[in-house]
Design a protein around this motif. Structure first.
Motif, short mmCIF file in Angstrom:
data_model
loop_
_atom_site.label_atom_id
_atom_site.label_comp_id
_atom_site.label_asym_id
_atom_site.label_seq_id
_atom_site.Cartn_x
_atom_site.Cartn_y
_atom_site.Cartn_z
N GLU A 8 0.62 -1.13 -0.13
CA GLU A 8 0.02 -0.04 0.02
C GLU A 8 0.72 1.08 -0.10
OE1 GLU A 8 -3.14 1.91 3.33
OE2 GLU A 8 -3.50 -0.08 2.55
N ASP A 9 2.01 1.36 0.55
CA ASP A 9 2.80 2.39 0.85
C ASP A 9 4.38 1.96 0.46
OD1 ASP A 9 3.87 4.69 1.58
OD2 ASP A 9 3.94 4.57 3.67
N PRO A 10 4.51 1.66 -0.75
CA PRO A 10 5.77 1.23 -1.16
C PRO A 10 7.05 2.20 -0.90
CG PRO A 10 4.65 1.64 -3.16
CD PRO A 10 3.71 1.94 -1.99
N PRO A 11 8.25 1.93 -0.62
CA PRO A 11 9.29 2.77 -0.35
C PRO A 11 9.53 3.50 -1.70
CG PRO A 11 10.41 0.63 -0.49
CD PRO A 11 8.77 0.28 -0.35
N LEU A 12 10.19 4.72 -1.59
CA LEU A 12 10.34 5.33 -2.84
C LEU A 12 11.74 5.09 -3.37
CD1 LEU A 12 9.50 9.09 -1.58
CD2 LEU A 12 8.13 7.41 -3.19
N MET A 13 12.51 4.82 -2.56
CA MET A 13 13.98 4.01 -3.16
C MET A 13 14.47 3.13 -1.83
SD MET A 13 16.60 7.34 -2.35
CE MET A 13 15.66 8.70 -3.33
N GLU A 120 15.35 2.19 3.75
CA GLU A 120 14.97 2.94 2.83
C GLU A 120 15.38 4.65 3.15
OE1 GLU A 120 10.71 3.87 3.06
OE2 GLU A 120 10.47 2.58 4.57
N LEU A 121 16.30 4.61 4.38
CA LEU A 121 16.71 5.68 4.92
C LEU A 121 18.12 5.79 4.53
CD1 LEU A 121 15.34 5.00 8.53
CD2 LEU A 121 14.47 6.47 7.10
N PRO A 122 18.30 7.28 4.22
CA PRO A 122 19.52 7.64 3.76
C PRO A 122 20.97 7.45 4.40
CG PRO A 122 18.40 9.70 3.84
CD PRO A 122 17.61 8.35 4.33
N ARG A 135 10.59 0.20 9.17
CA ARG A 135 11.22 -1.15 8.66
C ARG A 135 10.66 -2.31 8.84
NH1 ARG A 135 14.76 -3.52 13.64
NH2 ARG A 135 12.76 -3.72 14.10
N ASN A 136 9.92 -2.35 9.68
CA ASN A 136 8.65 -3.71 9.96
C ASN A 136 7.90 -3.89 8.69
OD1 ASN A 136 10.10 -3.99 12.27
ND2 ASN A 136 8.32 -3.15 13.53
N ARG A 137 7.48 -2.72 8.13
CA ARG A 137 6.61 -2.88 7.12
C ARG A 137 7.46 -3.55 5.74
NH1 ARG A 137 8.22 1.84 4.92
NH2 ARG A 137 7.73 2.52 3.10
N LEU A 138 8.59 -3.09 5.73
CA LEU A 138 9.47 -3.71 4.64
C LEU A 138 9.89 -5.19 4.81
CD1 LEU A 138 12.00 -0.67 4.05
CD2 LEU A 138 9.93 -1.31 2.72
#
Length: 180
Positions: A8-13, A120-122, A135-138
Motif C-alpha cells: 500500500e505504501d511502497p518505499p520511494l527508494m 529506505e533511509l539515506p 522497517r517492519n513494513r519492509l
C-alpha cells in the motif's frame, strides 16, 4: 523486489549493501523470522535452528538485525551460506552506515557478504523510534510469510505480523517451548 511494489505504501527508494550478483530474484523464496529482543535461551536457539533449516531448504531469511530473535535468525541463516543464493536480508531502521545496535557490526558485515543490508533511509540517518515501524513494513513486504518467535504483546514483531496478514501472507508462531 516485487513484494515491495505491491505494498500500500511502497518505499520511494532503497539503499542496499550486499553480495555482488544477488538481485531481487534471490528473494523468490523468503521468510521473515522476527520476535522478542529478550527471548528465552530456548527461543533464541529455536529461531536460529529454524532459520538454518529454512535457509538450507532454499529460503532467504529476512529480519531486522535487532537484539534477540532477529540476530539469532541471521546467525542461523549464515551457518552454511550458499554463494549462489541470498542467505539473509537485514532490513534496518537507520542509514546503512549506522549499525544499530552497535554490537551487531560484525553480524552486519557477514550479512552483507552473503545477502543484503537494506534500508529506505539515506546514509547518516540515526536510529529513531519512528523508523522501526517503517522497517517492519519492509520486512513484511519482502517476505512470503512471517515466523514470530516469543513476541511480546506490544512489539514490533506483532506489527510485522499484522502487516503480513494485511498483505495476505501467512504468519506462523512459536509462542513458547516446542520441546515439552
Amino acid at each position: 523486489p516485487a513484494g515491495l511494489l505491491n505494498m500500500e505504501d511502497p518505499p520511494l527508494m532503497l539503499f542496499t549493501l550486499g553480495a555482488p550478483g544477488l538481485g531481487p530474484d534471490s528473494l523468490a523464496r523468503s521468510l521473515a523470522v522476527v520476535g522478542s529482543r529478550n527471548p528465552t535461551p530456548q527461543g533464541k536457539e529455536n529461531a536460529k535452528a529454524f532459520a538454518a533449516q529454512l535457509q538450507q531448504a532454499g529460503c532467504c531469511i529476512v529480519s531486522g538485525l535487532a537484539m534477540g530473535i532477529d540476530a539469532a535468525a541471521h546467525v542461523g541463516a549464515l551457518q552454511q551460506p550458499d554463494p549462489e543464493r541470498c542467505a539473509t536480508v537485514a532490513v534496518v531502521g537507520t542509514g546503512l552506515d549506522q549499525v544499530y545496535p552497535r554490537q551487531h557490526h560484525a553480524l552486519a558485515q557477514q550479512v552483507a557478504q552473503h545477502g543484503w543490508l537494506l534500508s529506505e533511509l539515506p546514509p547518516g540517518t540515526p536510529p529513531l523510534p519512528h523508523h522501526f515501524p517503517m522497517r517492519n513494513r519492509l520486512i513484511a513486504g519482502l517476505s512470503h510469510g512471517v515466523l514470530v518467535v516469543e513476541a511480546a504483546l506490544q512489539s514490533g514483531s506483532l506489527i510485522t505480523a499484522q502487516q503480513a496478514l494485511e498483505q495476505g501472507k501467512d504468519v506462523f508462531a512459536i509462542p513458547g517451548s516446542i520441546h515439552s
